[in-house]
Design a protein around this motif. Structure first.
Motif, PDB file in Angstrom:
ATOM      1  N   UNK A 512     -41.513   5.525  22.935  1.00 47.60           N
ATOM      2  CA  UNK A 512     -42.348   4.992  21.868  1.00 47.60           C
ATOM      3  C   UNK A 512     -41.472   4.863  20.623  1.00 47.60           C
ATOM      4  N   UNK A 513     -41.480   3.671  20.033  1.00 47.48           N
ATOM      5  CA  UNK A 513     -42.148   2.441  20.500  1.00 47.48           C
ATOM      6  C   UNK A 513     -41.579   1.940  21.828  1.00 47.48           C
ATOM      7  N   UNK A 514     -42.252   0.918  22.371  1.00 46.68           N
ATOM      8  CA  UNK A 514     -41.891   0.401  23.685  1.00 46.68           C
ATOM      9  C   UNK A 514     -40.417  -0.037  23.688  1.00 46.68           C
ATOM     10  N   UNK A 515     -39.683   0.531  24.588  1.00 45.39           N
ATOM     11  CA  UNK A 515     -38.252   0.194  24.596  1.00 45.39           C
ATOM     12  C   UNK A 515     -37.967  -1.224  25.151  1.00 45.39           C
ATOM     13  N   UNK A 516     -36.826  -1.750  24.754  1.00 38.06           N
ATOM     14  CA  UNK A 516     -36.353  -3.044  25.258  1.00 38.06           C
ATOM     15  C   UNK A 516     -35.488  -2.793  26.487  1.00 38.06           C
ATOM     16  N   UNK A 517     -35.771  -3.593  27.551  1.00 38.63           N
ATOM     17  CA  UNK A 517     -35.117  -3.353  28.831  1.00 38.63           C
ATOM     18  C   UNK A 517     -34.029  -4.415  29.029  1.00 38.63           C
ATOM     19  N   UNK A 518     -32.858  -3.948  29.446  1.00 44.82           N
ATOM     20  CA  UNK A 518     -31.743  -4.852  29.781  1.00 44.82           C
ATOM     21  C   UNK A 518     -31.166  -4.425  31.132  1.00 44.82           C
ATOM     22  N   UNK A 519     -30.752  -5.442  31.944  1.00 45.65           N
ATOM     23  CA  UNK A 519     -30.126  -5.181  33.239  1.00 45.65           C
ATOM     24  C   UNK A 519     -28.652  -5.637  33.160  1.00 45.65           C
ATOM     25  N   UNK A 520     -27.855  -4.794  33.751  1.00 43.47           N
ATOM     26  CA  UNK A 520     -26.429  -5.099  33.752  1.00 43.47           C
ATOM     27  C   UNK A 520     -25.888  -5.007  35.173  1.00 43.47           C
ATOM     28  N   UNK A 521     -24.855  -5.854  35.476  1.00 46.78           N
ATOM     29  CA  UNK A 521     -24.154  -5.802  36.782  1.00 46.78           C
ATOM     30  C   UNK A 521     -22.693  -5.560  36.461  1.00 46.78           C
ATOM     31  N   UNK A 522     -22.222  -4.457  36.957  1.00 46.01           N
ATOM     32  CA  UNK A 522     -20.834  -4.083  36.715  1.00 46.01           C
ATOM     33  C   UNK A 522     -20.547  -4.111  35.218  1.00 46.01           C
ATOM     34  N   UNK A 523     -21.493  -3.531  34.434  1.00 49.82           N
ATOM     35  CA  UNK A 523     -21.412  -3.392  32.988  1.00 49.82           C
ATOM     36  C   UNK A 523     -21.475  -4.723  32.260  1.00 49.82           C
ATOM     37  N   UNK A 524     -21.935  -5.737  32.937  1.00 50.90           N
ATOM     38  CA  UNK A 524     -22.076  -7.043  32.307  1.00 50.90           C
ATOM     39  C   UNK A 524     -23.568  -7.382  32.298  1.00 50.90           C
ATOM     40  N   UNK A 525     -24.032  -7.870  31.126  1.00 50.62           N
ATOM     41  CA  UNK A 525     -25.442  -8.200  30.995  1.00 50.62           C
ATOM     42  C   UNK A 525     -25.750  -9.406  31.855  1.00 50.62           C
ATOM     43  N   UNK A 526     -26.833  -9.237  32.616  1.00 51.27           N
ATOM     44  CA  UNK A 526     -27.189 -10.322  33.535  1.00 51.27           C
ATOM     45  C   UNK A 526     -27.754 -11.492  32.750  1.00 51.27           C
ATOM     46  N   UNK A 527     -28.580 -11.233  31.749  1.00 51.21           N
ATOM     47  CA  UNK A 527     -29.132 -12.307  30.930  1.00 51.21           C
ATOM     48  C   UNK A 527     -30.194 -13.082  31.678  1.00 51.21           C
ATOM     49  N   UNK A 528     -30.193 -14.400  31.494  1.00 47.36           N
ATOM     50  CA  UNK A 528     -31.245 -15.253  32.061  1.00 47.36           C
ATOM     51  C   UNK A 528     -30.768 -15.958  33.326  1.00 47.36           C
ATOM     52  N   UNK A 529     -29.943 -15.304  34.092  1.00 47.39           N
ATOM     53  CA  UNK A 529     -29.446 -15.915  35.332  1.00 47.39           C
ATOM     54  C   UNK A 529     -30.620 -16.143  36.265  1.00 47.39           C
ATOM     55  N   UNK A 530     -30.822 -17.398  36.726  1.00 51.00           N
ATOM     56  CA  UNK A 530     -31.990 -17.682  37.588  1.00 51.00           C
ATOM     57  C   UNK A 530     -31.947 -16.982  38.930  1.00 51.00           C
ATOM     58  N   UNK A 531     -30.766 -16.453  39.284  1.00 52.56           N
ATOM     59  CA  UNK A 531     -30.669 -15.761  40.564  1.00 52.56           C
ATOM     60  C   UNK A 531     -31.428 -14.433  40.505  1.00 52.56           C
ATOM     61  N   UNK A 532     -31.596 -13.940  39.284  1.00 49.81           N
ATOM     62  CA  UNK A 532     -32.246 -12.644  39.091  1.00 49.81           C
ATOM     63  C   UNK A 532     -33.608 -12.842  38.387  1.00 49.81           C
ATOM     64  N   UNK A 533     -34.520 -11.998  38.756  1.00 51.31           N
ATOM     65  CA  UNK A 533     -35.850 -12.028  38.123  1.00 51.31           C
ATOM     66  C   UNK A 533     -36.148 -10.606  37.583  1.00 51.31           C
ATOM     67  N   UNK A 534     -36.276 -10.540  36.234  1.00 52.23           N
ATOM     68  CA  UNK A 534     -36.480  -9.245  35.580  1.00 52.23           C
ATOM     69  C   UNK A 534     -37.977  -9.089  35.186  1.00 52.23           C
TER      70      UNK A 534
END
Length: 586
Positions: A512-534
């Motif tokens: 609290x407050x609601x945290x922001x979630x980020x996904x990383x692959x091999x310490x690299x931010x995945x971002x909006x890659x269409x291969x991945x769905x967050x």
């Protein structure tokens, strides 16, 4: 001293004795002194020579002094003999000289009681001046005992009263008449009666009772026994069958015979087949209650042979045949009222009688109805959200006791009545929970065993609940700090996937407050890659990898951030290649 004593006159001395009110005490003997040559006035001479004569009565002394004041001196007065003394006045004054003369001749002391006795009633007119020297000269030395000292003569005389006769006892008084005579038993030859002790016995006691009887229509009373009986019951025997006898009982004591107690009716001497008896139903043994207008039908069975005579009374008076119907048979009696009214309430007495035997039963009938309203109701006071009421009992209670009251309130805006108290027993009440700003009126109903009164009593004044300057202030609560740094409650797990088959990584986080979630692959931010769905929903974080290839394997990390901090979890994904054997392919 004279040569010859003066003669003694008996008659004047006796007259003086009759005049004396009471005898003086006996004086002690004292010497007598002769008077001087020049004697004082006559009043002094008796003081020395015959003191008891002038000092005996207290009130006579002043009168004697007043009469003797102008008398001549004692030496000039001749010694007059006792015979020259006037018979009426001198009898008293010469008595000491007459008594002293014989005393001098005999040479003995004269009785002391003669001098005061004769001189006691001396009056003012009976003391002449010339008697003083005669008494002085005639009294020899031997006559000294005739004198008494003034102190002894003045002592009061105590006279013993004769004993009183004892008070006679009051005369004996007869008792009152015996009470409640009734026939206990009767047959062809005997009659047994019973009675109660007289109400008034008196101090002389009670010796017993005498029973007397005679045939009806005659006055020839016959005693049933010779001696009085002490019991309150007696059996008269050897009677003639068929006689009609009158019986009375008299109480006897030392004062004589009392007034007789007599049986109300003559008694026939015969055997009674069956004594009368009323079999009162159980529900009539207590108070029988009916409402106004209801029908009343009471059936009371009885027994008795020959047929009993049935009679009814209401409150000791004959029944009103216009309102109450009575029907009698050989076995029962019926009391019928078509429509009961309150005036029908009372005590009904049923009597069945066979000859001298009688049985009675009492039936209490109560006709009730609704009560009237309370006589008045008053608004005593009102304060805050409360109102105090007071009322008085109803004037008409419906011929039964009041069991309670019902109190209602009404808002003057709506006029609708609401019950605030029910079956309330007191005459005062406090009504609470009134609404601020409203005006209320109140009313009260009375209740009894029939029900609630049809009308009511209403307050004349209204209770207005004033608005007060109350401002609602909500309570202040200290806000709780729910801030929390991100924390993963479910970590990522290592996974193995197959080339070409979609796989998903899952974890859960809170903060609290609601945290922001980020996904990383091999310490690299995945971002909006269409291969991945967050996806992140309610703290559940997922990463979907669509149709992974061998190059999609590696270390995946989920990182959560907020103002309080950050947290991360990682897992290893292995993507396997499916190997198809050549032999199988061929």
């Amino acid at each position: 001293m004279p040569t010859k004593p003066a003669p003694i006159k008996k008659a004047p001395a006796k007259k003086a004795a009759e005049k004396a009110p009471e005898p003086a005490p006996e004086p002690a003997p004292a010497p007598v002194e002769a008077p001087p040559a020049e004697a004082p006035p006559a009043e002094a001479a008796p003081a020395e020579a015959a003191a008891p004569a002038e000092e005996a009565p207290a009130e006579a002394a002043p009168a004697a002094e007043a009469e003797a004041a102008p008398a001549a001196p004692a030496e000039e007065a001749p010694a007059a003999p006792a015979d020259d003394t006037p018979p009426e006045e001198g009898g008293d004054s010469t008595a000491p000289a007459e008594a002293a003369a014989p005393a001098a001749e005999e040479g003995a002391a004269a009785p002391s009681e003669d001098a005061p006795t004769d001189a006691a009633p001396t009056d003012a007119d009976a003391a002449p001046a010339d008697a003083a020297p005669a008494e002085a000269d005639a009294a020899p030395a031997d006559a000294a005992p005739a004198e008494a000292s003034p102190a002894e003569a003045a002592d009061p005389v105590v006279v013993e009263e004769p004993p009183k006769a004892p008070t006679p006892p009051p005369p004996a008084v007869p008792t009152s008449a015996p009470l409640d005579l009734f026939v206990e038993d009767v047959n062809d030859t005997s009659l047994t009666i019973n009675w109660r002790t007289p109400e008034t016995i008196g101090d002389s006691g009670l010796e017993g009772y005498i029973i007397e009887y005679c045939k009806d229509g005659t006055t020839d009373w016959v005693k049933a026994q010779e001696e009085p009986t002490q019991a309150n019951r007696y059996c008269i025997r050897n009677l003639t069958t068929g006689d009609l006898l009158r019986v009375r009982v008299v109480a006897v004591n030392p004062g004589g015979r009392s007034e007789p107690g007599t049986l109300a009716d003559p008694v026939p001497i015969r055997e009674v087949g069956e004594r009368p008896k009323i079999r009162l139903p159980r529900h009539l043994r207590s108070k029988f209650v009916k409402q106004v207008g209801e029908q009343i039908n009471l059936v009371i069975p009885f027994i008795g042979k020959p047929k009993p005579v049935v009679s009814w009374l209401k409150d000791g008076q004959p029944l009103d045949t216009k309102r109450v119907n009575i029907r009698n048979s050989d076995k029962d009696s019926i009391l019928f009222i078509r429509q009961g009214q309150r005036e029908d309430s009372g005590v009904y007495e049923m009597s069945v009688k066979v000859d001298s035997f009688e049985d009675k039963a009492l039936i209490t009938l109560q006709i009730v109805e609704l009560p009237g309203p309370p006589a008045s109701i008053k608004l005593v006071d009102f304060w805050g959200f409360n109102a105090a009421l007071e009322w008085t009992p109803p004037k008409d209670n419906g011929n039964t006791e009041i069991t309670g009251y019902t109190v209602q309130k009404a808002d003057k805006k709506t006029g609708e009545w609401f019950t605030v108290l029910e079956h309330y027993h007191r005459l005062t009440a406090t009504v609470s929970d009134l609404i601020m700003g409203n005006s209320y009126i109140f009313r009260a109903f009375a209740e009894n065993q029939v029900g609630i009164s049809e009308s009511c009593a209403v307050t004349k004044n209204a209770a207005t609940i004033q608005k007060t300057g109350i401002v609602y202030k909500p309570p202040e609560y200290q806000e709780h700090d729910f801030s929390e740094a991100p924390k993963f409650t479910t970590p990522l797990s290592d996974r193995a996937a197959t080339v070409g088959y979609t796989t998903k990584l899952l974890c859960s986080v809170r903060g609290s407050p609601k945290p922001k979630i980020e996904w990383l692959k091999n310490q690299m931010i995945i971002g909006d890659d269409p291969k991945y769905r967050q996806i992140s929903n309610q703290g559940i974080c997922s990463l979907e990898i669509r149709k992974p290839c061998s190059f999609d394997g590696g270390v995946y990390t989920c990182r959560a951030k907020n103002a309080q901090g950050e947290a991360a979890v990682s897992c290893k994904l292995e993507v396997k290649q499916i190997i198809v054997s050549e032999e199988k392919g061929k």
